[in-house]
Design a protein around this motif. Structure first.
Motif, PDB file in Angstrom:
ATOM      1  N   ARG A   1      -2.207   3.020  -7.425  1.00 43.81           N
ATOM      2  CA  ARG A   1      -1.034   2.200  -7.686  1.00 43.81           C
ATOM      3  C   ARG A   1      -1.411   0.716  -7.746  1.00 43.81           C
ATOM      4  NH1 ARG A   1       3.951   4.514  -6.614  1.00 43.81           N
ATOM      5  NH2 ARG A   1       4.741   2.588  -7.572  1.00 43.81           N
ATOM      6  N   VAL A   2      -2.236   0.279  -6.808  1.00 47.91           N
ATOM      7  CA  VAL A   2      -2.680  -1.119  -6.808  1.00 47.91           C
ATOM      8  C   VAL A   2      -3.617  -1.372  -7.982  1.00 47.91           C
ATOM      9  CG1 VAL A   2      -3.966  -2.870  -5.536  1.00 47.91           C
ATOM     10  CG2 VAL A   2      -2.384  -1.369  -4.321  1.00 47.91           C
TER      11      VAL A   2
ATOM     12  N   TYR B   1       6.489  22.194  -3.684  1.00 47.42           N
ATOM     13  CA  TYR B   1       6.488  21.210  -2.606  1.00 47.42           C
ATOM     14  C   TYR B   1       6.711  19.809  -3.167  1.00 47.42           C
ATOM     15  CZ  TYR B   1       5.213  18.711   1.637  1.00 47.42           C
ATOM     16  OH  TYR B   1       5.233  17.896   2.742  1.00 47.42           O
ATOM     17  N   THR B   2       7.685  19.091  -2.591  1.00 47.72           N
ATOM     18  CA  THR B   2       8.033  17.748  -3.043  1.00 47.72           C
ATOM     19  C   THR B   2       7.949  16.769  -1.880  1.00 47.72           C
ATOM     20  OG1 THR B   2       9.565  18.641  -4.699  1.00 47.72           O
ATOM     21  CG2 THR B   2       9.820  16.323  -4.102  1.00 47.72           C
ATOM     22  N   GLN B   3       7.325  15.643  -2.126  1.00 45.42           N
ATOM     23  CA  GLN B   3       7.247  14.599  -1.109  1.00 45.42           C
ATOM     24  C   GLN B   3       7.100  13.248  -1.789  1.00 45.42           C
ATOM     25  OE1 GLN B   3       4.426  15.360   1.989  1.00 45.42           O
ATOM     26  NE2 GLN B   3       4.774  13.421   3.030  1.00 45.42           N
ATOM     27  N   GLY B   4       8.029  12.346  -1.524  1.00 50.30           N
ATOM     28  CA  GLY B   4       8.000  11.039  -2.146  1.00 50.30           C
ATOM     29  C   GLY B   4       7.001  10.097  -1.496  1.00 50.30           C
ATOM     30  N   ASP B   5       6.889   8.903  -2.060  1.00 46.56           N
ATOM     31  CA  ASP B   5       5.953   7.914  -1.537  1.00 46.56           C
ATOM     32  C   ASP B   5       6.711   6.740  -0.943  1.00 46.56           C
ATOM     33  OD1 ASP B   5       6.840   6.725  -3.959  1.00 46.56           O
ATOM     34  OD2 ASP B   5       5.053   5.453  -3.971  1.00 46.56           O
ATOM     35  N   ALA B   6       5.986   5.861  -0.288  1.00 46.10           N
ATOM     36  CA  ALA B   6       6.543   4.628   0.258  1.00 46.10           C
ATOM     37  C   ALA B   6       5.420   3.613   0.403  1.00 46.10           C
ATOM     38  CB  ALA B   6       7.207   4.874   1.606  1.00 46.10           C
ATOM     39  N   ALA B   7       5.794   2.342   0.356  1.00 45.46           N
ATOM     40  CA  ALA B   7       4.815   1.264   0.508  1.00 45.46           C
ATOM     41  C   ALA B   7       4.865   0.705   1.923  1.00 45.46           C
ATOM     42  CB  ALA B   7       5.081   0.161  -0.507  1.00 45.46           C
TER      43      ALA B   7
ATOM     44  N   ARG C   1       0.847  -1.196   0.000  1.00 46.61           N
ATOM     45  CA  ARG C   1       0.000   0.000   0.000  1.00 46.61           C
ATOM     46  C   ARG C   1       0.886   1.251   0.000  1.00 46.61           C
ATOM     47  NH1 ARG C   1      -5.183  -1.456   0.624  1.00 46.61           N
ATOM     48  NH2 ARG C   1      -5.652  -3.390   1.767  1.00 46.61           N
ATOM     49  N   HIS C   2       0.738   2.080  -1.021  1.00 45.27           N
ATOM     50  CA  HIS C   2       1.578   3.268  -1.179  1.00 45.27           C
ATOM     51  C   HIS C   2       0.933   4.494  -0.545  1.00 45.27           C
ATOM     52  CE1 HIS C   2       4.674   1.870  -4.145  1.00 45.27           C
ATOM     53  NE2 HIS C   2       3.821   0.860  -4.176  1.00 45.27           N
ATOM     54  N   PHE C   3       1.783   5.277   0.146  1.00 46.02           N
ATOM     55  CA  PHE C   3       1.315   6.494   0.805  1.00 46.02           C
ATOM     56  C   PHE C   3       2.246   7.652   0.490  1.00 46.02           C
ATOM     57  CE2 PHE C   3      -1.023   3.387   3.124  1.00 46.02           C
ATOM     58  CZ  PHE C   3      -2.121   4.042   3.674  1.00 46.02           C
ATOM     59  N   VAL C   4       1.649   8.828   0.307  1.00 45.31           N
ATOM     60  CA  VAL C   4       2.364  10.102   0.309  1.00 45.31           C
ATOM     61  C   VAL C   4       1.785  10.877   1.479  1.00 45.31           C
ATOM     62  CG1 VAL C   4       2.843  12.253  -0.899  1.00 45.31           C
ATOM     63  CG2 VAL C   4       2.749  10.103  -2.175  1.00 45.31           C
ATOM     64  N   GLY C   5       2.575  11.093   2.494  1.00 41.73           N
ATOM     65  CA  GLY C   5       2.009  11.584   3.747  1.00 41.73           C
ATOM     66  C   GLY C   5       1.078  10.523   4.299  1.00 41.73           C
TER      67      GLY C   5
ATOM     68  N   ASP D   1       2.136  -0.922  -8.248  1.00 37.36           N
ATOM     69  CA  ASP D   1       2.560  -0.940  -6.849  1.00 37.36           C
ATOM     70  C   ASP D   1       3.844  -1.748  -6.685  1.00 37.36           C
ATOM     71  OD1 ASP D   1       0.730  -3.083  -7.605  1.00 37.36           O
ATOM     72  OD2 ASP D   1       0.998  -3.817  -5.558  1.00 37.36           O
ATOM     73  N   VAL D   2       4.608  -1.369  -5.660  1.00 37.87           N
ATOM     74  CA  VAL D   2       5.830  -2.094  -5.305  1.00 37.87           C
ATOM     75  C   VAL D   2       5.494  -3.033  -4.156  1.00 37.87           C
ATOM     76  CG1 VAL D   2       8.200  -1.907  -4.495  1.00 37.87           C
ATOM     77  CG2 VAL D   2       7.265  -0.170  -6.035  1.00 37.87           C
ATOM     78  N   ARG D   3       5.917  -4.275  -4.259  1.00 39.69           N
ATOM     79  CA  ARG D   3       5.565  -5.290  -3.264  1.00 39.69           C
ATOM     80  C   ARG D   3       6.828  -5.852  -2.623  1.00 39.69           C
ATOM     81  NH1 ARG D   3       1.997  -8.199  -7.997  1.00 39.69           N
ATOM     82  NH2 ARG D   3       0.713  -6.342  -8.473  1.00 39.69           N
ATOM     83  N   ASN D   4       6.876  -5.770  -1.312  1.00 43.14           N
ATOM     84  CA  ASN D   4       8.000  -6.329  -0.549  1.00 43.14           C
ATOM     85  C   ASN D   4       7.504  -7.455   0.342  1.00 43.14           C
ATOM     86  OD1 ASN D   4       9.656  -4.356  -1.630  1.00 43.14           O
ATOM     87  ND2 ASN D   4      10.469  -3.684   0.337  1.00 43.14           N
TER      88      ASN D   4
END
Length: 369
Positions: free
Chosen positions: A75-76, A349-355, A64-68, A81-84
């Motif tokens: 993404r899904v 304003y820049t902010q990356g995402d993460a799963a 599940r990807h989130f920005v903030g 989506d990136v899956r770990n």
């Protein structure tokens, strides 16, 4: 009565044992640095068992990807989506020096697998082979920690506070390589993503505070705080995945991996019913965007997760079996140091995402000998 109190405290503290580890929650690289931050109960009587071994197994799957705090549900839906996946086994050997002091050595063995499109063909590819995997396997960063109960266990039977000071060694491979596919016939060898590297490449200092208080024969409370400080700023490992880094990444300091700090806070209640106990608590894990000591540049995905942490345990004569399943109902990928630099330089304003994962599974056992 004394024996009952001791059993209660054992159950509380051993429930903490496997869950005290910090574990990677997908793209936010919160690493395993020890399954046992709380050694055992504060001894209220003579105990001939001076050695203790804890083995804990952990599993999670993030996607599940989130920005903030905003989930990127598309993404899904789009399949980008990136899956770990992570399977990890922690071995922690404890030597009790006396009823107040102990020393512990922890060694994690980690197996990671990561599936994505953007690292290979690219998210815009229409090739059926675009989704590929990278992986890593081996020993993680080893941690050595000294612990001391602050109150005399013989005089403070209902509760106590334990302080731990540890050294985290860069024994995990932080340059682990695998192949990245650029098309059906071309692949390049490069460092895998930071989230599945086996170590961070830094020598760290850990501080822990662990405590408990026994209210009644059945009910007790526990609390833990853990902070790992990594003074090293960067480990020099490229984030280009075998390719050429961009000028923007060089400009904003994210062309190589950072060596970030991490911390954890947790607490809750434990109910004792004979040899069986159940716990209910909350847990917070985080990677800060800036380190407590040293610089903060380099690539990192800072963030924090917060959730409920139920657990169960069963106490045998010399063996304690336990399991917990933290469920993360709050996920937040915060702005990184590089994001802040880019925002300041461009005015955008820049902010990356993460799963992140929805939950993790922790099971294990502790044996005294």
């Amino acid at each position: 009565m004394k024996k009952l109190i001791a059993i209660q405290i054992v159950s509380v503290m051993l429930l903490l044992a496997v869950t005290q580890q910090l574990c990677a929650q997908g793209c936010v690289a919160v690493r395993s640095n020890g399954a046992m931050c709380t050694r055992s109960h504060a001894d209220t009587s003579a105990d001939s068992h001076n050695w203790q071994l804890t083995t804990g197994y952990r599993y999670f799957h993030s996607f599940r990807h989130f920005v903030g705090t905003e989930e990127q549900k598309h993404r899904v839906a789009e399949g980008t989506d990136v899956r770990n996946w992570q399977h990890a086994v922690d071995f922690t050997l404890v030597r009790k020096l006396n009823n107040r002091m102990s020393i512990a050595v922890n060694m994690p063995i980690i197996s990671n697998r990561r599936s994505s499109m953007y690292e290979h063909y690219g998210n815009s590819s229409t090739s059926p082979n675009a989704r590929r995997e990278t992986s890593s396997f081996g020993i993680g960063d080893i941690r050595i920690t000294a612990y001391r109960w602050m109150l005399d266990p013989l005089k403070s039977r209902r509760g106590n506070i334990q302080v731990g000071l540890g050294l985290k060694l860069p024994t995990g491979d932080y340059r682990y390589n695998d192949f990245f596919w650029k098309n059906d016939s071309t692949k390049v060898l490069g460092p895998v993503d930071q989230s599945i590297q086996l170590g961070d490449g830094g020598t760290g200092i850990s501080l822990e505070l662990n405590g408990y208080y026994v209210f009644t024969k059945e009910l007790s409370a526990y609390g833990n705080f853990y902070y790992l400080s990594n003074p090293r700023e960067q480990n020099g490992v490229s984030t280009a995945r075998g390719g050429t880094t961009t000028n923007a990444n060089i400009l904003y300091g994210s062309s190589v991996m950072s060596v970030p700090d991490q911390y954890m806070v947790r607490g809750g209640l434990n109910l004792m019913l004979g040899a069986f106990s159940a716990s209910a608590g909350v847990r917070l894990e985080a990677i800060p965007s800036e380190d407590l000591i040293g610089g903060s540049s380099g690539f990192r995905r800072p963030g924090r997760i917060f959730g409920a942490e139920p657990g169960v345990a069963y106490q045998l004569k010399k063996v304690n079996l336990f399991a917990t399943v933290p469920y993360w109902f709050s996920k937040n990928r915060t702005q990184s140091y590089a994001d802040k630099m880019r925002t300041k330089a461009t005015g955008i304003y820049t902010q990356g995402d993460a799963a992140f994962s929805d939950y993790s599974i922790n099971i294990g056992c502790t044996v005294k000998f």
